[in-house]
Write a protein that holds these residues in place. Structure first.
Motif, PDB file in Angstrom:
ATOM      1  N   ALA A  16      69.552 -30.632 -32.125  1.00  0.00           N
ATOM      2  CA  ALA A  16      69.069 -30.249 -30.791  1.00  0.00           C
ATOM      3  C   ALA A  16      70.008 -30.691 -29.681  1.00  0.00           C
ATOM      4  O   ALA A  16      69.817 -30.326 -28.513  1.00  0.00           O
ATOM      5  CB  ALA A  16      67.688 -30.849 -30.554  1.00  0.00           C
ATOM      6  N   LEU A  32      70.518 -31.663 -24.045  1.00  0.00           N
ATOM      7  CA  LEU A  32      69.782 -31.157 -25.197  1.00  0.00           C
ATOM      8  C   LEU A  32      69.475 -29.681 -25.009  1.00  0.00           C
ATOM      9  O   LEU A  32      69.511 -29.164 -23.891  1.00  0.00           O
ATOM     10  CB  LEU A  32      68.473 -31.933 -25.365  1.00  0.00           C
ATOM     11  CG  LEU A  32      68.606 -33.450 -25.532  1.00  0.00           C
ATOM     12  CD1 LEU A  32      67.223 -34.097 -25.596  1.00  0.00           C
ATOM     13  CD2 LEU A  32      69.412 -33.785 -26.767  1.00  0.00           C
ATOM     14  N   LYS A  33      69.162 -29.014 -26.083  1.00  0.00           N
ATOM     15  CA  LYS A  33      68.788 -27.611 -26.002  1.00  0.00           C
ATOM     16  C   LYS A  33      67.490 -27.478 -25.213  1.00  0.00           C
ATOM     17  O   LYS A  33      66.639 -28.387 -25.241  1.00  0.00           O
ATOM     18  CB  LYS A  33      68.603 -27.033 -27.405  1.00  0.00           C
ATOM     19  CG  LYS A  33      69.886 -26.959 -28.215  1.00  0.00           C
ATOM     20  CD  LYS A  33      69.631 -26.430 -29.609  1.00  0.00           C
ATOM     21  CE  LYS A  33      70.932 -26.367 -30.414  1.00  0.00           C
ATOM     22  NZ  LYS A  33      70.696 -25.895 -31.805  1.00  0.00           N
ATOM     23  N   THR A  75      63.516 -28.698 -26.074  1.00  0.00           N
ATOM     24  CA  THR A  75      63.535 -29.720 -27.117  1.00  0.00           C
ATOM     25  C   THR A  75      62.269 -30.566 -27.007  1.00  0.00           C
ATOM     26  O   THR A  75      61.960 -31.081 -25.926  1.00  0.00           O
ATOM     27  CB  THR A  75      64.771 -30.638 -26.969  1.00  0.00           C
ATOM     28  OG1 THR A  75      65.951 -29.858 -27.153  1.00  0.00           O
ATOM     29  CG2 THR A  75      64.741 -31.763 -27.993  1.00  0.00           C
TER      30      THR A  75
END
Length: 305
Positions: free
Chosen positions: A226, A237-238, A241
């Motif tokens: 992630a 982070l994506k 998440t």
């Protein structure tokens, strides 16, 4: 793993307290022909039998033909803010780090066994720990203060009772730490009052720890997947998440940036997760961290508070 066979031909150190577990480990090493140097640390507390344990270890190693190095803590009481157990462990580990480096040793054997692991896990649970902390001792780990040295724990699959029985069969003695009778110490209270009422305590907690270790490995892998960007100053982070993975990524990020005395604690992770977008907070280190997006944080400065 058969550690005694794996370590054949290597000069190793052994942490020797004089208690039954470490004495049993020493005699196993001798029986296997390992080249060992025993390390004993006398904590020097006035209310403990440290001098008795030191004298016992000297006599034991002389009889076993094992080199012994002894260290002693000059401080008579824990520093402010330290528990006695944590204070003792800090100085003991520092001694181990100094001695292994001086000897050029890369492996330190410690006699932690299955009961120690189970008790430690329950005490951490009571403090609100999670994740990796609840998997307990591992067979291998880096030595604090000398990370090129590995700690190896060959006795994690065995119980204290089995090791005591082994020593009695050999006609060997050991030293009981008089502080073990102090029920004000949480570990002693757990060992004396709770564990006897739970006959499967050690086996059950160790089995749970193994399951947690498998879960922990999976979640850590998911947290890495992630992560879009991870550097000393940024964590991205994506989108979307989940908090369980964001928390893990934050902990890993802080471990690489936070050099303060508190370390990358859970409280710091929770503070960053709760930080409003665009806001700044100061963390131990000291670190000035800003939340730049729902799943992004930037360390703007160090040593600025």
């Amino acid at each position: 793993m058969d550690w005694f066979r794996a370590l054949a031909g290597e000069h190793v150190a052994l942490g020797l307290s004089g208690g039954a577990d470490s004495v049993a480990l020493l005699w196993r090493c001798v029986a296997q022909g390992l080249q060992i140097t025993a390390l004993h640390f006398n904590h020097g507390f006035d209310d403990e039998n440290g001098d008795e344990a030191e004298a016992f270890c000297r006599a034991l190693c002389a009889r076993a033909g094992v080199e012994l190095r002894v260290g002693r803590c000059e401080a008579q009481r824990p520093a402010r803010g330290w528990s006695k157990e944590a204070f003792a462990r800090h100085h003991r580990m520092a001694f181990f780090a100094r001695e292994t480096r001086a000897l050029g040793i890369r492996t330190l054997l410690l006699a932690h066994q299955a009961d120690d692991r189970a008790e430690g896990i329950v005490l951490r649970l009571a403090r609100g720990c999670g994740g990796a902390a609840l998997t307990g001792f591992t067979e291998q780990a880096p030595l604090p203060g000398a990370r090129e040295v590995r700690i190896v724990r060959p006795l994690l699959q065995e119980t204290h009772a089995a090791l005591v029985a082994e020593l009695r069969d050999r006609g060997e003695t050991w030293v009981e730490d008089c502080s073990n009778a102090d029920l004000r110490i949480p570990r002693n209270a757990l060992r004396r009052c709770l564990v006897p009422t739970l006959p499967h305590f050690t086996a059950g907690v160790n089995a749970a720890a193994q399951l947690l270790a498998e879960d922990e490995a999976y979640l850590e892998s998911a947290a890495r997947a992630a992560t879009q960007r991870l550097s000393a100053t940024e964590l991205h982070l994506k989108p979307d998440t989940p908090p369980v993975l964001a928390r893990r990524a934050l902990r890993r990020w802080l471990a690489g940036t936070d050099k303060g005395p508190l370390g990358p604690g859970q409280a710091a992770c929770e503070r960053l997760l709760a930080l409003p977008l665009g806001s700044v907070t100061m963390l131990p280190g000291p670190l000035r961290v800003r939340r730049t997006a729902a799943t992004a944080w930037v360390c703007e400065a160090r040593g600025s508070c």
